[in-house]
Enzyme design. Structure first.
Site, PDB file in Angstrom:
ATOM      1  N   ASP A  65      -4.812 -24.416  -4.239  1.00 34.73           N
ATOM      2  CA  ASP A  65      -4.686 -25.416  -3.188  1.00 34.73           C
ATOM      3  C   ASP A  65      -4.785 -24.765  -1.810  1.00 34.73           C
ATOM      4  O   ASP A  65      -4.026 -23.856  -1.493  1.00 34.73           O
ATOM      5  CB  ASP A  65      -3.324 -26.116  -3.324  1.00 34.73           C
ATOM      6  N   TYR A  92      -5.346 -24.312   7.076  1.00 34.51           N
ATOM      7  CA  TYR A  92      -4.735 -23.007   6.765  1.00 34.51           C
ATOM      8  C   TYR A  92      -5.596 -21.851   7.292  1.00 34.51           C
ATOM      9  O   TYR A  92      -5.160 -20.709   7.297  1.00 34.51           O
ATOM     10  CB  TYR A  92      -4.535 -22.819   5.248  1.00 34.51           C
ATOM     11  N   LYS A  98      -8.485 -29.979   2.197  1.00 34.42           N
ATOM     12  CA  LYS A  98      -7.944 -31.142   2.908  1.00 34.42           C
ATOM     13  C   LYS A  98      -8.673 -31.346   4.225  1.00 34.42           C
ATOM     14  O   LYS A  98      -8.991 -30.370   4.912  1.00 34.42           O
ATOM     15  CB  LYS A  98      -6.444 -30.940   3.180  1.00 34.42           C
ATOM     16  N   HIS A 103      -5.155 -34.758   4.908  1.00 29.77           N
ATOM     17  CA  HIS A 103      -4.009 -33.850   5.052  1.00 29.77           C
ATOM     18  C   HIS A 103      -2.744 -34.574   5.528  1.00 29.77           C
ATOM     19  O   HIS A 103      -1.639 -34.254   5.104  1.00 29.77           O
ATOM     20  CB  HIS A 103      -4.363 -32.726   6.036  1.00 29.77           C
ATOM     21  N   SER A 128      -2.321 -37.006   1.319  1.00 35.20           N
ATOM     22  CA  SER A 128      -1.162 -36.118   1.426  1.00 35.20           C
ATOM     23  C   SER A 128      -0.241 -36.642   2.523  1.00 35.20           C
ATOM     24  O   SER A 128      -0.717 -37.162   3.540  1.00 35.20           O
ATOM     25  CB  SER A 128      -1.652 -34.704   1.772  1.00 35.20           C
ATOM     26  N   SER A 176       3.430 -18.290  -3.216  1.00 35.32           N
ATOM     27  CA  SER A 176       4.044 -16.982  -3.032  1.00 35.32           C
ATOM     28  C   SER A 176       2.950 -15.965  -2.799  1.00 35.32           C
ATOM     29  O   SER A 176       1.877 -16.055  -3.399  1.00 35.32           O
ATOM     30  CB  SER A 176       4.849 -16.581  -4.276  1.00 35.32           C
ATOM     31  N   ASN A 233       3.811 -12.821  -3.155  1.00 33.74           N
ATOM     32  CA  ASN A 233       4.447 -11.672  -3.796  1.00 33.74           C
ATOM     33  C   ASN A 233       3.974 -11.614  -5.251  1.00 33.74           C
ATOM     34  O   ASN A 233       4.197 -12.550  -6.020  1.00 33.74           O
ATOM     35  CB  ASN A 233       5.968 -11.889  -3.697  1.00 33.74           C
ATOM     36  N   ARG A 243       6.389 -12.356  -8.092  1.00 34.61           N
ATOM     37  CA  ARG A 243       6.769 -13.770  -8.195  1.00 34.61           C
ATOM     38  C   ARG A 243       5.612 -14.632  -8.685  1.00 34.61           C
ATOM     39  O   ARG A 243       5.819 -15.596  -9.407  1.00 34.61           O
ATOM     40  CB  ARG A 243       7.292 -14.286  -6.848  1.00 34.61           C
ATOM     41  N   LYS A 269       3.372 -13.782 -10.775  1.00 42.67           N
ATOM     42  CA  LYS A 269       3.317 -13.556 -12.225  1.00 42.67           C
ATOM     43  C   LYS A 269       4.450 -14.305 -12.918  1.00 42.67           C
ATOM     44  O   LYS A 269       4.288 -14.861 -14.009  1.00 42.67           O
ATOM     45  CB  LYS A 269       3.420 -12.050 -12.496  1.00 42.67           C
ATOM     46  N   GLU A 270       5.592 -14.332 -12.255  1.00 41.91           N
ATOM     47  CA  GLU A 270       6.774 -14.999 -12.804  1.00 41.91           C
ATOM     48  C   GLU A 270       6.579 -16.530 -12.831  1.00 41.91           C
ATOM     49  O   GLU A 270       6.937 -17.188 -13.803  1.00 41.91           O
ATOM     50  CB  GLU A 270       7.952 -14.646 -11.889  1.00 41.91           C
TER      51      GLU A 270
END
Length: 309
Positions: free
Chosen positions: A50, A55, A84, A117, A166, A271, A273, A276, A278-279
């Site tokens: 997304d 951005y 968007k 958006h 949105s 994320s 990171n 994170r 992967k988590e």
């Protein structure tokens, strides 16, 4: 459970992966990092990406997607990409050029989902947030029904497979749904949604019209963001979420994401990171009980982290 197989059917027959990778740019993260983390997200199993013109990282996101297609990790049709149309391009004649600009930046032939958006139009121009000499936002008056017709044309032209909105409330959605000559219903409404703002009324309304709710800000917000009120409670430190997480041997973040998936909400996990990222993909490895869901429902307190409207 393979995250790639968890998909939700949209009202136009296409499918959206239940878990998405949010790429909303943070001021503290350099754009160049967007390429690396997006490639990594695809490598660990994310298939729904997304982003948005606002951005200002679509060039980097496109580069990441294309490199993962080039190395054989995925085919273009495996990736569900959302862009968007920003508030400065809501005049009907500006919608298609805005999408074409995004496609040029991405170097892709189409987007899977193109959404408005936000329902508030700003005066067209190069700046994302046009202001007058007193620093006040310069709003534009646009009939969103005409904007929607321009999106329908983008879908007909094959530039966007699906179209949605949105940050719409149910009245704004109704305006489009009741529009004479409506050709396509919005497939989704992407809104801030997390245990402190569970949007249950809006979710019910969307479900009754076969519109998928897509949750952003699903993990609350990072305290570092300059527009987030630092006095708001930190969602991922909530004792109820922590207790449920402990019980399932998961993290509070995974519990917050899982909560949405079990409500039939498509959820974006943002994320930068790698640990994170992967988590977050492990959200399909466990299930919350009915009691867990009720306890999380009870956290709703209408707290908005992203209050830019």
């Amino acid at each position: 459970m393979d995250p790639k197989s968890q998909r939700v059917k949209l009202n136009d027959g296409h499918f959206i992966p239940a878990l998405g990778f949010g790429t909303g740019a943070s001021p503290e993260v350099p754009k160049s990092e967007a390429v690396e983390v997006t490639k990594f997200a695809i490598e660990v199993g994310f298939r729904h990406i997304d982003s948005a013109h606002a951005y200002q990282n679509e060039e980097q996101i496109g580069q990441a997607i294309r490199s993962k297609i080039a190395d054989g990790t995925v085919k273009r049709e495996d990736i569900f990409y959302t862009s968007k149309v920003w508030a400065t391009s809501l005049r009907p004649e500006l919608v298609r050029p805005a999408l074409e600009k995004s496609l040029k930046n991405l170097q892709l032939d189409y987007v899977d989902l193109y959404i408005i958006h936000q329902p508030v139009a700003l005066v067209p121009g190069e700046t994302l947030f046009p202001t007058d000499e007193n620093g006040r936002p310069m709003f534009d008056s646009v009939d969103l029904c005409r904007t929607w017709e321009a999106l329908e044309k983008c879908k007909d032209a094959g530039l966007a497979k699906s179209i949605g909105v949105s940050n719409f409330n149910h009245k704004q959605l109704e305006k489009i749904l009741n529009k004479p000559g409506l050709k396509y219903k919005p497939v989704c409404n992407q809104v801030e949604c997390h245990p402190y703002l569970n949007q249950s009324k809006l979710l019910k309304f969307c479900k009754s019209h076969d519109i998928v709710l897509v949750a952003y800000g699903a993990l609350g917000a990072q305290r570092t963001l300059q527009w987030v009120n630092p006095n708001l409670p930190f969602l991922l430190e909530d004792p109820v979420l922590s207790a449920i997480a402990q019980k399932h041997k998961q993290t509070p973040a995974l519990v917050a994401l899982r909560y949405q998936i079990q409500r039939g909400v498509v959820v974006l996990a943002k994320s930068y990171n790698k640990k994170r990222i992967k988590e977050n993909i492990q959200v399909f490895d466990f299930e919350l009980t009915l009691e867990d869901m009720k306890a999380i429902d009870g956290l709703n307190s209408n707290i908005r982290y992203y209050d830019f409207q």
